[in-house]
Design a protein around this motif. Structure first.
Motif, PDB file in Angstrom:
ATOM      1  N   GLU A  27     -34.652  36.563  19.295  1.00  0.00           N
ATOM      2  CA  GLU A  27     -35.106  37.792  19.957  1.00  0.00           C
ATOM      3  C   GLU A  27     -34.014  38.333  20.876  1.00  0.00           C
ATOM      4  N   LEU A  28     -33.364  37.441  21.602  1.00  0.00           N
ATOM      5  CA  LEU A  28     -32.276  37.841  22.489  1.00  0.00           C
ATOM      6  C   LEU A  28     -31.119  38.427  21.688  1.00  0.00           C
ATOM      7  N   TYR A  29     -30.768  37.784  20.587  1.00  0.00           N
ATOM      8  CA  TYR A  29     -29.661  38.273  19.770  1.00  0.00           C
ATOM      9  C   TYR A  29     -29.995  39.617  19.123  1.00  0.00           C
ATOM     10  N   LEU A  30     -31.261  39.835  18.790  1.00  0.00           N
ATOM     11  CA  LEU A  30     -31.664  41.148  18.295  1.00  0.00           C
ATOM     12  C   LEU A  30     -31.468  42.195  19.395  1.00  0.00           C
ATOM     13  N   GLY A  66     -30.300  50.822   9.913  1.00  0.00           N
ATOM     14  CA  GLY A  66     -29.239  51.178   8.973  1.00  0.00           C
ATOM     15  C   GLY A  66     -28.090  50.190   8.997  1.00  0.00           C
ATOM     16  N   ASN A  67     -27.660  49.791  10.195  1.00  0.00           N
ATOM     17  CA  ASN A  67     -26.553  48.841  10.289  1.00  0.00           C
ATOM     18  C   ASN A  67     -26.939  47.464   9.776  1.00  0.00           C
ATOM     19  N   LEU A  68     -28.149  47.006  10.081  1.00  0.00           N
ATOM     20  CA  LEU A  68     -28.588  45.709   9.543  1.00  0.00           C
ATOM     21  C   LEU A  68     -28.666  45.749   8.023  1.00  0.00           C
ATOM     22  N   GLU A  85     -23.409  34.197   8.390  1.00  0.00           N
ATOM     23  CA  GLU A  85     -24.284  34.796   7.377  1.00  0.00           C
ATOM     24  C   GLU A  85     -25.751  34.558   7.729  1.00  0.00           C
ATOM     25  N   ASN A  86     -26.080  33.325   8.111  1.00  0.00           N
ATOM     26  CA  ASN A  86     -27.461  33.007   8.479  1.00  0.00           C
ATOM     27  C   ASN A  86     -27.906  33.759   9.720  1.00  0.00           C
ATOM     28  N   SER A  87     -27.003  33.969  10.659  1.00  0.00           N
ATOM     29  CA  SER A  87     -27.341  34.700  11.880  1.00  0.00           C
ATOM     30  C   SER A  87     -27.764  36.126  11.564  1.00  0.00           C
ATOM     31  N   PHE A  88     -27.004  36.813  10.725  1.00  0.00           N
ATOM     32  CA  PHE A  88     -27.362  38.185  10.369  1.00  0.00           C
ATOM     33  C   PHE A  88     -28.618  38.228   9.513  1.00  0.00           C
ATOM     34  N   GLN A  89     -28.797  37.247   8.644  1.00  0.00           N
ATOM     35  CA  GLN A  89     -30.026  37.207   7.857  1.00  0.00           C
ATOM     36  C   GLN A  89     -31.239  37.019   8.762  1.00  0.00           C
TER      37      GLN A  89
END
Length: 179
Positions: A27-30, A66-68, A85-89
């Protein structure tokens, strides 16, 4: 982007989670990703202020989505390793699971973790409390402090997220209409 011992706005990650009412790191990283998209709404780099006068919650939410989407579509190209890769997923899955808004009948967007607009409002509430934005009629206007922090960031930090978003925008063609 935040590193292991980085203090953003003078907060540790744990302090920032408590301040924003968040429970999980994802949640924080989002929220960090939302902040980055807000910055990109006004700047491409330190020399390229876009002269956007304000930003609205739907504009920021559209930019994040859009960026995600662009990053997720090209993860194999952009990600340096499996962790990245897992972080962005994880961010993309969290974002995709959320409804667009929570209180449609009133038209009011409430800050919270229950919707995309709620997360964006949560971030704007925090940035406003930190003197980075001023809100008027659901429009958020950047302050001189915001501009100073952003210019400093671009001149000194940039970071991996900047590289990934820049690559995805270059491969995706022209900037979004909102940008």
């Amino acid at each position: 982007t935040p590193g292991g011992h980085n203090r953003v706005f003078g907060f540790t990650n744990e302090e920032l989670k408590r301040t924003m009412g968040l429970r999980l790191n994802r949640e924080l990283y989002l929220c960090y990703f939302i902040i980055y998209n807000i910055i990109l709404y006004f700047y491409q780099d330190s020399a390229a202020y876009t002269y956007a006068e304000y930003i609205r919650i739907p504009d920021a939410a559209d930019s994040v989505g859009g960026n995600l989407s662009r990053i997720r579509d090209g993860l194999s190209v952009y990600a340096r390793n499996e962790l990245e890769e897992n972080s962005f997923q994880t961010l993309a899955l969290l974002w995709d699971e959320l409804p667009a808004v929570t209180s449609e009948e009133t038209g009011e967007i409430r800050a919270g973790r229950g919707s995309k607009a709620g997360y964006v409002k949560l971030v704007f509430n925090f940035l406003t409390a930190q003197g980075m934005f001023v809100e008027a009629q659901e429009r958020y206007y950047p302050t001189d402090r915001f501009h100073a922090v952003v210019r400093n960031y671009y001149e000194e930090e940039r970071g991996r997220l900047y590289e990934i978003l820049k690559e995805s925008r270059e491969k995706g063609g022209a900037r979004d209409a909102a940008d």
